[in-house]
Motif scaffolding. Sequence first.
Motif, PDB file in Angstrom:
ATOM      1  N   SER A   7       0.880  -1.167   0.000  1.00 30.76           N
ATOM      2  CA  SER A   7       0.000   0.000   0.000  1.00 30.76           C
ATOM      3  C   SER A   7       0.921   1.221   0.000  1.00 30.76           C
ATOM      4  O   SER A   7       2.132   1.101   0.226  1.00 30.76           O
ATOM      5  CB  SER A   7      -0.882   0.001   1.254  1.00 30.76           C
ATOM      6  N   TYR A  24       3.444   9.708  -3.075  1.00 28.70           N
ATOM      7  CA  TYR A  24       2.717  10.442  -4.116  1.00 28.70           C
ATOM      8  C   TYR A  24       3.688  11.272  -4.956  1.00 28.70           C
ATOM      9  O   TYR A  24       3.567  11.335  -6.179  1.00 28.70           O
ATOM     10  CB  TYR A  24       1.652  11.373  -3.506  1.00 28.70           C
ATOM     11  N   LYS A  35      -3.044   0.436 -10.219  1.00 27.26           N
ATOM     12  CA  LYS A  35      -4.344   0.919  -9.764  1.00 27.26           C
ATOM     13  C   LYS A  35      -5.394  -0.145 -10.021  1.00 27.26           C
ATOM     14  O   LYS A  35      -5.531  -0.638 -11.137  1.00 27.26           O
ATOM     15  CB  LYS A  35      -4.740   2.196 -10.497  1.00 27.26           C
ATOM     16  N   GLY A  37      -9.356  -0.216  -9.186  1.00 31.01           N
ATOM     17  CA  GLY A  37     -10.440   0.578  -8.616  1.00 31.01           C
ATOM     18  C   GLY A  37      -9.870   1.847  -8.015  1.00 31.01           C
ATOM     19  O   GLY A  37      -9.134   2.576  -8.657  1.00 31.01           O
ATOM     20  N   LYS A  38     -10.176   2.078  -6.738  1.00 31.64           N
ATOM     21  CA  LYS A  38      -9.651   3.263  -6.042  1.00 31.64           C
ATOM     22  C   LYS A  38      -8.382   2.952  -5.255  1.00 31.64           C
ATOM     23  O   LYS A  38      -7.830   3.818  -4.598  1.00 31.64           O
ATOM     24  CB  LYS A  38     -10.714   3.798  -5.085  1.00 31.64           C
ATOM     25  N   THR A  39      -7.926   1.724  -5.346  1.00 36.58           N
ATOM     26  CA  THR A  39      -6.759   1.284  -4.588  1.00 36.58           C
ATOM     27  C   THR A  39      -5.496   1.380  -5.429  1.00 36.58           C
ATOM     28  O   THR A  39      -5.506   1.062  -6.609  1.00 36.58           O
ATOM     29  CB  THR A  39      -6.944  -0.186  -4.138  1.00 36.58           C
ATOM     30  N   MET A  40      -4.412   1.828  -4.810  1.00 33.17           N
ATOM     31  CA  MET A  40      -3.116   1.866  -5.486  1.00 33.17           C
ATOM     32  C   MET A  40      -2.144   0.985  -4.716  1.00 33.17           C
ATOM     33  O   MET A  40      -2.133   0.983  -3.483  1.00 33.17           O
ATOM     34  CB  MET A  40      -2.565   3.288  -5.553  1.00 33.17           C
TER      35      MET A  40
END
Length: 61
Positions: A7, A24, A35, A37-40
């Motif tokens: 994560s 980031y 990526k 969905g909304k998960t990286m």
Amino acid sequence: MEQEYFSLTDAAKYLGYGSKHVVYDLIKAGMPVIKVGKTMRVSKTAIDSFMKAHEVVTDEK
């Protein structure tokens, strides 16, 4: 078994930082991210390769 995908928080810890905001910045600089969905997620291999490619030798002490 060693973890391959981190994560953003775990990636920051792996790099020795306390905040995922550093990750980031690395992503903005071109570090690959996965990526779903909304998960990286960031792979350990991608982190190591990116850091090695941006290694700079200085004479600062």
